[in-house]
Design a protein around this motif. Structure first.
Motif, PDB file in Angstrom:
ATOM      1  N   PRO A 315     -38.966  53.618  56.827  1.00  0.00           N
ATOM      2  CA  PRO A 315     -39.924  54.346  57.674  1.00  0.00           C
ATOM      3  C   PRO A 315     -40.296  53.586  58.949  1.00  0.00           C
ATOM      4  O   PRO A 315     -40.667  54.182  59.957  1.00  0.00           O
ATOM      5  CB  PRO A 315     -41.155  54.491  56.770  1.00  0.00           C
ATOM      6  N   THR A 317     -38.436  52.373  60.943  1.00  0.00           N
ATOM      7  CA  THR A 317     -37.443  52.595  62.003  1.00  0.00           C
ATOM      8  C   THR A 317     -37.508  53.995  62.587  1.00  0.00           C
ATOM      9  O   THR A 317     -36.832  54.288  63.569  1.00  0.00           O
ATOM     10  CB  THR A 317     -36.009  52.402  61.470  1.00  0.00           C
ATOM     11  N   VAL A 318     -38.319  54.836  61.969  1.00  0.00           N
ATOM     12  CA  VAL A 318     -38.249  56.244  62.346  1.00  0.00           C
ATOM     13  C   VAL A 318     -38.767  56.496  63.759  1.00  0.00           C
ATOM     14  O   VAL A 318     -38.257  57.363  64.468  1.00  0.00           O
ATOM     15  CB  VAL A 318     -38.986  57.116  61.304  1.00  0.00           C
ATOM     16  N   ASP A 319     -39.730  55.732  64.197  1.00  0.00           N
ATOM     17  CA  ASP A 319     -40.257  55.948  65.549  1.00  0.00           C
ATOM     18  C   ASP A 319     -39.598  55.065  66.602  1.00  0.00           C
ATOM     19  O   ASP A 319     -40.058  54.995  67.734  1.00  0.00           O
ATOM     20  CB  ASP A 319     -41.773  55.732  65.553  1.00  0.00           C
ATOM     21  N   GLY A 323     -33.516  54.003  66.661  1.00  0.00           N
ATOM     22  CA  GLY A 323     -33.315  54.056  65.216  1.00  0.00           C
ATOM     23  C   GLY A 323     -32.627  52.826  64.658  1.00  0.00           C
ATOM     24  O   GLY A 323     -32.950  51.693  65.013  1.00  0.00           O
TER      25      GLY A 323
ATOM     26  N   SER B 567     -28.666  57.658  61.858  1.00  0.00           N
ATOM     27  CA  SER B 567     -30.106  57.534  62.100  1.00  0.00           C
ATOM     28  C   SER B 567     -30.767  58.894  62.300  1.00  0.00           C
ATOM     29  O   SER B 567     -31.902  59.110  61.890  1.00  0.00           O
ATOM     30  CB  SER B 567     -30.357  56.667  63.336  1.00  0.00           C
ATOM     31  N   ARG B 571     -33.783  60.436  60.214  1.00  0.00           N
ATOM     32  CA  ARG B 571     -35.002  60.959  60.815  1.00  0.00           C
ATOM     33  C   ARG B 571     -35.284  62.378  60.332  1.00  0.00           C
ATOM     34  O   ARG B 571     -36.423  62.730  60.008  1.00  0.00           O
ATOM     35  CB  ARG B 571     -34.867  60.914  62.339  1.00  0.00           C
ATOM     36  N   ALA B 574     -36.485  62.232  56.892  1.00  0.00           N
ATOM     37  CA  ALA B 574     -37.848  61.710  56.856  1.00  0.00           C
ATOM     38  C   ALA B 574     -38.845  62.822  57.117  1.00  0.00           C
ATOM     39  O   ALA B 574     -39.887  62.923  56.461  1.00  0.00           O
ATOM     40  CB  ALA B 574     -38.003  60.607  57.898  1.00  0.00           C
ATOM     41  N   GLN B 575     -38.508  63.639  58.102  1.00  0.00           N
ATOM     42  CA  GLN B 575     -39.433  64.715  58.432  1.00  0.00           C
ATOM     43  C   GLN B 575     -39.555  65.690  57.275  1.00  0.00           C
ATOM     44  O   GLN B 575     -40.626  66.209  56.978  1.00  0.00           O
ATOM     45  CB  GLN B 575     -38.962  65.423  59.708  1.00  0.00           C
ATOM     46  N   MET B 579     -41.462  60.747  54.535  1.00  0.00           N
ATOM     47  CA  MET B 579     -40.935  59.435  54.153  1.00  0.00           C
ATOM     48  C   MET B 579     -42.021  58.404  53.876  1.00  0.00           C
ATOM     49  O   MET B 579     -41.926  57.597  52.954  1.00  0.00           O
ATOM     50  CB  MET B 579     -40.017  58.921  55.254  1.00  0.00           C
TER      51      MET B 579
END
Lengths: 600, 600
Positions: A315, A317-319, A323, B567, B571, B574-575, B579
């Motif tokens: 998590p 790395t998500v923002d 990435g 990646s 992501r 995750a959404q 996550m």
């Protein structure tokens, strides 16, 4: 098979001879170096430089790619009496991505039965070092690293800032043993790669460079990759990583290893992923383990293992702006996420160590969460993983396994040192092995330069090996020219780092070039340079005649404006006139202009 | 004349438009910038970058080399009412090295009557700044330096290590005035070069780069040099030095200046030496003074003056490995030695200032004793001269003359910062202008890289302008390709320095490239890069099809191994899954491996 047998580049570099120094503890070892002859007018002994090129630059060596290089280390391993030959694993169709017929690269023609440690034994250089044994590999490294240092010892003045590095005046075999024992250096030397010439990676040795080669699903062949390996070592690559991701991974690697004079590294995950048809979620410990055995038997000297990517870090790395940019990191992150569990690399790291210990495969603990942009540098994900790599280092060391730690990536200059400091702190001084770092993102096509800046700096700060970046980074697969440009750029970075660290012998070559420059020995300038061919051809573009090779000027300034020529006049005049005395008179003549504050 | 009229490279860079921002204090000024359009899918505004290329990249501009560029600054100078037109000096045969007939480059077709200060007046930007006047030049610089910074201000986070630099969030005209008044920045802007677009050189502004061009006695023509100037500014050179040393120096320079959108620097000594047929001892103050007037009338924006080479310093260079490597330094040293006296540059420095003050020619105080090898770095001669340059700075400032200080040269990494620190200390924070420095001597043919490393570092530490080094350094005169490679390498160094200093707007472009990279906007990656042509052609070598410009992979890794693609999957997952919550569960699941000390 259209690309067989591969042809590779052979022959000495200009004015260069491959010479050998023998061991004392182990009289049978022959350590290669390169001697560069200077023009007789120099009145100087040849300049000795480190030589990673293997037999290819020796005109007396017989090179037959289909047979592979000689295997001098086989006898050393044999003599230790702690290994055993065994039948080994058989090549399976999936090892080569199910390539068939004309698409299948043929197996390497010679098969050597693999070796492994006898049950319960550790055959790593670290195990020997800790047991107080100075192996031939260690003495080889000691001689190799000194590189004429002993002869020049009298003249050496130590100068530099080492940031805690402890580089001795002369490297002894015992020093090498001690560095390996405490994990501060590694000698990547799989017992199944006896063709390789031992070398060390550690902060108290010369800074090393790695060149990446390997095909991809999109392009390139076995013959090209073998030549890239030979070509890279010709220009100074200390190790080569085969990062092939296309078909024929197994067979291409065999051709490379059997012909490689330098340690070969891989990322076993790439081949494992090919075996499950590229579906990350389908990876299993069993497939991965089988791949490790396969590659250890072939003789891979170090494995990149991305065991530091843990579930809770994903998590973070998500923002990020970019990435996860490590292939291995992204594959493992995807696996973890899909299975909702820690990776098999992390969970089975103990067993991975057992394999490494039985063949002496070193670890390059992968930085799967390294930053892929300036924006993401030194972030939480990156440093969290680094801490985990520190923990894994302790586990590997407990099993006598050799370890280095991979580092970034993309980092602006002011954030580089923090990487080195943190790595030293959390990884117990295990060697750091960084990719660049790139100091800006705005110059695709020139990332050898954006990263060469960062590499020189982090090498100075203490990184032991610099992974090259070629001009093609972010754009495509490097070809032969790109490989050379990448290698030369990184030799520059590594050497600049050695100079700044105060490595006692580093400046010998700089001074030799500078003297040649000042004395208009053009041939010597070319021959002493990292890339004699390029230096010569650039000079010859404007002044091609042989007579110009002794001319006391070049096309930059022409004869009238040549400062060096004028300097010689000055020196001659000084000798004639007794300059010091004359100048003294003028020193006492007083100042025409006073500093502003005095003048008021 | 075979090489007339010169053809130069024109037309916009890919996806780029030249745009203008108007002044507030001076509504008639139009400050050029370049806007790079992004692909519509980006949903982002165009990226604004600094633009040094002049009208050549504006498709609406009419370029006629034989007429020269428009002269917008003429009206600004006129409006100040402190100058006068006068007949000026007539061109003499020795100005062009006695070239005749077809060997003589024709005079530039248009002659502008020169301007000079009215008697007793100082027309330098420093004089105005000290008088509290914000000139159009200062406002121009303020707008130019901000480069979209105001628009992005909200989003900016300051990050970096400035080593005492004081870069404000937004550059105001008053800030520029203050920096110029205290000598911490210069705006090189000869009143006779109204074609140039004002720019600033100072530690609190963007780091600038200079490109050297110029013929030598051995090679190259006027047309080539004009094109090199245009070409260098196209790729980002902020100033250009014409270092011609062959014949036709006067006429070539006229063609260059009349067509140059950037400040032009020279080393007047080179032309003076030509006037005395290359015999250093025959140089006189009268010949030199005449040359200064000649060049000031033509519009040279800054002069390198080697007045810091003093007689008592010359013996300090005799035992150096490479003696004196500055052309100007060696010429003056020879002169001093021959005449047994201090140089006419040092003795007449007051009068030199009077000339500079009458035309606003800035000084670049030359480092005639800079080290030419790693062995000679930071020695007594170098620093003795630097101290003298500090004294001369005070004299120039007392006459309202603008000053920058030249620096080395060849310096290993660990000795670079001492150069910057000493320069700041002894030269009252006058801008530092360094050549590289080269961090090793062993790579002729790659000295853009050996020096790019040093340049990035010293730029970070506070150097205001970096003089480029091309691959041909030490080998020959750079051609057009070398000029480009040198400029791009130094744009990288300067930008890496801006990032590390924490320049508030520097990272905007990096982030735009990184987002484009992550989103597979290949065209945007190319267009945003320093050299779009090279980036695109490298990509197209392996994936030439237009369809590949939107492909979610490249030839490096192929589709299966593309970490960025993976990646995106991560992501997306995750959404979908939330996550953070999921990862939390695992964080609490405990550690499989404990740090070694805990495990025992």
């Amino acid at each position: 098979m259209k690309d067989l047998p591969p042809t590779v580049t052979t022959g000495p570099l200009p004015a260069s001879r491959r010479v050998w120094h023998c061991g004392v503890l182990h009289p049978d070892i022959r350590v290669p170096m390169r001697e560069i002859d200077l023009h007789p007018t120099a009145g100087e002994v040849p300049v000795t430089v480190y030589d990673s090129s293997g037999p290819y630059t020796d005109p007396d060596a017989e090179i037959t790619i289909a047979r592979g290089l000689p295997r001098p280390r086989a006898a050393w391993t044999e003599a230790r009496g702690d290994t055993e030959h065994y039948e080994g694993r058989h090549v399976k169709p999936e090892d080569n991505g199910f390539a068939e017929g004309t698409r299948l690269v043929p197996e390497f023609p010679v098969r050597h039965t693999p070796l492994r440690a006898q049950k319960g034994r550790a055959v790593t250089q670290m195990a020997y070092a800790r047991a107080g044994v100075i192996t031939p590999e260690m003495e080889f490294v000691a001689i190799r690293e000194n590189m004429g240092r002993q002869a020049a010892k009298e003249a050496l003045t130590r100068d530099g800032e080492g940031f805690g590095a402890e580089i001795p005046d002369v490297i002894t075999p015992e020093f090498v043993r001690n560095e390996v024992a405490r994990g501060r250096a590694i000698i990547p030397a799989n017992i199944n790669h006896p063709e390789a010439e031992p070398m060390a990676i550690g902060r108290n040795f010369l800074v090393k460079i790695n060149a990446n080669i390997g095909n991809s699903a999109v392009t390139s062949s076995m013959a090209e990759e073998v030549e890239k390996m030979v070509w890279a070592t010709r220009w100074g690559a200390d190790t080569v990583m085969d990062l092939s991701t296309g078909r024929n991974i197994h067979n291409i690697r065999d051709w490379i290893i059997r012909n490689s004079p330098v340690p070969i590294g891989t990322v076993p995950l790439y081949q494992a992923l090919e075996k499950v048809s590229g579906v990350a979620e389908d990876l299993t410990w069993e497939v991965f383990r089988d791949t490790l055995i396969e590659q250890a038997e072939q003789g891979v000297d170090y494995f990149t293992i991305h065991a530091g990517v843990r579930l809770h870090m994903i998590p973070m790395t998500v923002d990020r702006v970019t990435g996860i940019v490590s292939r291995g990191g992204s594959i493992m992150a995807k696996w973890c996420l899909h299975h909702h569990r820690e990776s098999f690399l992390y969970e089975h790291f103990d067993e991975i160590c057992d394999i490494a210990r039985a063949y002496d495969v070193s670890f390059s603990l992968g930085d799967g969460l390294r930053p892929g942009s300036i924006a993401d540098a030194n972030d939480q994900a990156q440093f969290a993983e680094l801490e985990t790599l520190g923990e894994l280092t302790q586990i590997a060391w407990a099993k006598d396994c050799q370890v280095m730690i991979e580092g970034p990536g993309h980092v602006p200059m002011h954030k580089i040192k923090a990487n080195m400091d943190k790595q030293l702190e959390v990884c117990g001084e295990a060697p750091f092995y960084t990719l660049g770092p790139l100091t800006t993102d705005i110059a695709p096509g020139y990332d050898h330069i954006t990263s060469g800046i960062g590499a020189a700096m982090i090498g100075w700060f203490g990184t032991a090996m610099l992974c090259y970046v070629t001009p093609k980074e972010h754009l495509g697969l490097p070809d032969r020219d790109d490989v050379k440009t990448g290698v030369i750029t990184y030799k520059i970075a590594a050497h600049a780092a050695d100079l700044a660290k105060g490595h006692p012998a580093a400046q010998i070559r700089d001074d030799a070039v500078s003297r040649a420059r000042f004395e208009f020995r053009w041939e010597d300038q070319f021959n002493l340079s990292l890339d004699p061919e390029t230096a010569r051809s650039m000079h010859d573009e404007t002044l091609p005649k042989e007579a110009h090779k002794v001319a006391h000027f070049c096309s930059m300034c022409g004869p009238k404006f040549c400062s060096m020529r004028i300097s010689h006049d000055i020196r001659a005049e000084a000798q004639k006139e007794g300059m010091e005395k004359m100048a003294e008179k003028f020193r006492e003549g007083g100042e025409l202009y006073l500093p502003q504050e005095d003048a008021k």
